[in-house]
Write a protein that holds these residues in place. Structure first.
Motif, PDB file in Angstrom:
ATOM      1  N   ASP A 358      95.189  25.522 -49.760  1.00  0.00           N
ATOM      2  CA  ASP A 358      93.980  24.755 -50.035  1.00  0.00           C
ATOM      3  C   ASP A 358      94.269  23.619 -51.004  1.00  0.00           C
ATOM      4  OD1 ASP A 358      92.172  25.832 -48.451  1.00  0.00           O
ATOM      5  OD2 ASP A 358      91.006  26.879 -50.005  1.00  0.00           O
ATOM      6  N   GLY A 359      93.743  22.445 -50.706  1.00  0.00           N
ATOM      7  CA  GLY A 359      93.885  21.329 -51.641  1.00  0.00           C
ATOM      8  C   GLY A 359      95.188  20.573 -51.512  1.00  0.00           C
ATOM      9  N   TYR A 360      96.000  20.915 -50.504  1.00  0.00           N
ATOM     10  CA  TYR A 360      97.245  20.167 -50.260  1.00  0.00           C
ATOM     11  C   TYR A 360      97.244  19.710 -48.810  1.00  0.00           C
ATOM     12  CZ  TYR A 360      98.992  22.203 -54.589  1.00  0.00           C
ATOM     13  OH  TYR A 360      99.156  22.562 -55.895  1.00  0.00           O
ATOM     14  N   ASN A 397     100.001  18.157 -59.112  1.00  0.00           N
ATOM     15  CA  ASN A 397     100.066  18.932 -57.864  1.00  0.00           C
ATOM     16  C   ASN A 397     100.769  18.155 -56.759  1.00  0.00           C
ATOM     17  OD1 ASN A 397      98.588  20.831 -59.228  1.00  0.00           O
ATOM     18  ND2 ASN A 397      96.632  20.356 -58.237  1.00  0.00           N
ATOM     19  N   ALA A 398     100.449  16.860 -56.643  1.00  0.00           N
ATOM     20  CA  ALA A 398     101.031  16.055 -55.558  1.00  0.00           C
ATOM     21  C   ALA A 398     102.541  15.946 -55.735  1.00  0.00           C
ATOM     22  CB  ALA A 398     100.397  14.664 -55.529  1.00  0.00           C
ATOM     23  N   TYR A 399     102.984  15.676 -56.951  1.00  0.00           N
ATOM     24  CA  TYR A 399     104.435  15.553 -57.157  1.00  0.00           C
ATOM     25  C   TYR A 399     105.149  16.884 -56.955  1.00  0.00           C
ATOM     26  CZ  TYR A 399     104.777  10.631 -57.990  1.00  0.00           C
ATOM     27  OH  TYR A 399     104.787   9.277 -57.781  1.00  0.00           O
ATOM     28  N   GLU A 400     104.504  18.000 -57.323  1.00  0.00           N
ATOM     29  CA  GLU A 400     105.113  19.306 -57.029  1.00  0.00           C
ATOM     30  C   GLU A 400     105.288  19.461 -55.517  1.00  0.00           C
ATOM     31  OE1 GLU A 400     103.440  21.861 -60.705  1.00  0.00           O
ATOM     32  OE2 GLU A 400     102.895  22.616 -58.695  1.00  0.00           O
ATOM     33  N   ALA A 401     104.251  19.078 -54.789  1.00  0.00           N
ATOM     34  CA  ALA A 401     104.268  19.266 -53.328  1.00  0.00           C
ATOM     35  C   ALA A 401     105.276  18.344 -52.642  1.00  0.00           C
ATOM     36  CB  ALA A 401     102.866  19.064 -52.761  1.00  0.00           C
ATOM     37  N   THR A 402     105.611  17.210 -53.266  1.00  0.00           N
ATOM     38  CA  THR A 402     106.626  16.337 -52.637  1.00  0.00           C
ATOM     39  C   THR A 402     107.967  17.065 -52.563  1.00  0.00           C
ATOM     40  OG1 THR A 402     107.308  15.309 -54.735  1.00  0.00           O
ATOM     41  CG2 THR A 402     105.584  14.170 -53.471  1.00  0.00           C
ATOM     42  N   GLU A 403     108.164  18.056 -53.422  1.00  0.00           N
ATOM     43  CA  GLU A 403     109.437  18.806 -53.427  1.00  0.00           C
ATOM     44  C   GLU A 403     109.495  19.825 -52.292  1.00  0.00           C
ATOM     45  OE1 GLU A 403     111.893  17.986 -55.405  1.00  0.00           O
ATOM     46  OE2 GLU A 403     110.589  16.435 -56.264  1.00  0.00           O
ATOM     47  N   TRP A 404     108.364  20.121 -51.697  1.00  0.00           N
ATOM     48  CA  TRP A 404     108.354  21.111 -50.606  1.00  0.00           C
ATOM     49  C   TRP A 404     108.910  20.537 -49.315  1.00  0.00           C
ATOM     50  CZ3 TRP A 404     102.472  22.697 -51.173  1.00  0.00           C
ATOM     51  CH2 TRP A 404     102.263  23.209 -52.472  1.00  0.00           C
TER      52      TRP A 404
END
Ligand code: AMP
Ligand code: GLY
Length: 423
Positions: A358-360, A397-404
């Motif tokens: 949720d939220g990504y 959150n967005a920068y964390e998700a760029t690592e996924w």
């Protein structure tokens, strides 16, 4: 209802996502779509410019509602082709899309109807433009009249650069026929903010604000791109500024278009600069921005089909447009070398990490399937959007998700939304 979405980038993926949430929609087609869109829609390989085949396809599949999202087909009259075939279509007609397709037109409109913008003059001969330059203050801004993939604007810091710029646009025709006319404009300073507005031709409803980062490199360095990331809302767009813009920009522009016999139905994208003398219009676009759509649409609480249909039907005054009281940041993952030369065809790994989170969101810009795998297929590859209660947490959150997500030659800016720290 069956819906056809014309386009195939991150903006169209965000629109498709919102359409897929509508309870009224049973089937979505996209032309041409992309790998990400194909999870939500049936993609059909028809060019966005091929009005004849698009209309034939819509008729064959008994499509009830069409959304034309990109600038080129709108400027070329693709929405007109659907409308004239009796198909309900969201997107302005060609005679209204001109507000984006000709900067000379939009400047004339703003002057005639007293809509705040930079002082400017338009020229259709290089000699006259060069003569006028002698009287211009430096820096000065040159704009090719027509559509030039967002690259037809030159900010010139010396007189020589400006002279060179006129030659590049008008004589060397670097942007083709888009450079038949040039607008020479006063240089403005201030914060930029984008406000996308729904309009039915009479009523205009501004959406939540956003800000794009157009330069390729951190700290706003490097070449201009289609957009390397966005955040929404803009903390610089205060209620007071919003009230001013509603009165002096949005309502006035829609009324002006109507008075000119160019009723504007669709999304009017208003690019503003918040100058020391108040907000002024930088540009109008006749569509959702990309990647602005990737932060604005996830925050929209209405059924997007209800809103879009009201724009077509002229009943937007009945819509209570609502956005979530949160924030969103989108970081664009690009191919190293963009916006110049870059390689493509690399496998994209990690997309499954976003499933059921949720939220990504991952919105695909330039991707395709190859041998059952999703591979890079453009300069801008994927937009990673995250929501948060405020901008600082949305950015984290967005920068964390760029690592996924991982692919060869992955490139991104590291300072999307950094300006919000100054607020
Ligand atoms: P446009 O396509 O007209 O939005 O221009 C692209 C970018 O050029 C804008 O986002 C601004 O950063 C910059 N720009 C355009 N017009 C001006 C101006 N008159 N003064 C300063 N910067 C400008
Ligand atoms: N992000 C700017 C545009 O869509 O024109």
């Amino acid at each position: 209802m069956k819906v056809l979405i014309v386009g195939g980038g991150g903006r169209e993926h965000a629109i498709t996502f919102a359409v897929s949430k509508s309870k009224r929609v049973e089937k979505i087609y996209a032309a041409p779509g992309n790998a990400g869109i194909s999870e939500l829609a049936e993609c059909v390989d028809i060019s966005v410019m091929d009005a004849e085949r698009l209309v034939a396809f819509a008729k064959e599949k008994e499509v009830d509602f069409v959304i034309v999202a990109p600038d080129d087909p709108l400027a070329a009259g693709v929405a007109d082709a659907f409308l004239d075939a009796g198909i309900k279509t969201f997107g302005p007609r060609k005679n209204a899309a001109i507000i984006e397709a000709s900067k000379a037109f939009s400047k004339d409109l703003m002057k005639k109807y007293d809509i705040p913008c930079a002082a400017s003059e338009t020229f259709d001969s290089a000699e006259a433009a060069l003569e006028y330059l002698k009287t211009s203050k430096i820096p000065v801004v040159l704009k090719a009249d027509g559509l030039a993939l967002g690259k037809g604007v030159l900010i010139c810091n010396t007189f020589e650069e400006a002279e060179e710029g006129i030659k590049t646009i008008m004589l060397d025709k670097k942007f083709g026929d888009a450079g038949n006319k040039v607008v020479i404009e006063e240089f403005m300073t201030g914060r930029e903010v984008s406000v996308l507005c729904f309009s039915d031709g009479t009523t205009i409803l501004p959406m939540t604000s956003a800000q794009d980062h157009k330069r390729a490199g951190d700290g706003d360095t490097g070449l201009n791109t289609g957009g390397m990331g966005t955040f929404s809302p803009s903390p610089f767009y205060t209620d007071e500024i919003a009230r001013f813009c509603e009165e002096h920009v949005y309502k006035r522009t829609i009324a002006a278009m109507k008075a000119e016999g160019r009723e504007f139905k669709g999304v009017l994208f208003v690019g503003l600069m918040l100058t020391p003398d108040g907000p002024k219009v930088l540009e109008f676009n006749a569509r959702f921005g990309d990647p602005e759509a990737q932060v604005v649409i996830p925050r929209l609480e209405n059924d997007i089909i209800d809103v879009m249909e009201a724009c077509v039907d002229g009943t937007l005054d009945k819509i209570d447009l609502k956005f979530a009281d949160n924030a969103a940041v989108c970081v664009m993952l690009a191919s190293d070398g963009y916006p110049q030369s870059y390689e493509k065809g690399f496998e994209i790994r990690g997309l499954d990490n976003f499933k059921d989170k949720d939220g990504y969101y991952v919105f695909h810009s330039g991707t395709k399937f190859k041998d059952g795998k999703v591979v890079t297929n453009g300069g801008r590859v994927i937009g990673v959007t995250a929501i948060g209660p405020d901008l600082v947490s949305a950015r984290k959150n967005a920068y964390e998700a760029t690592e996924w997500i991982d692919f060869d030659n992955k490139y991104m800016r590291h300072d999307i939304g950094k300006a919000i720290d100054e607020k």
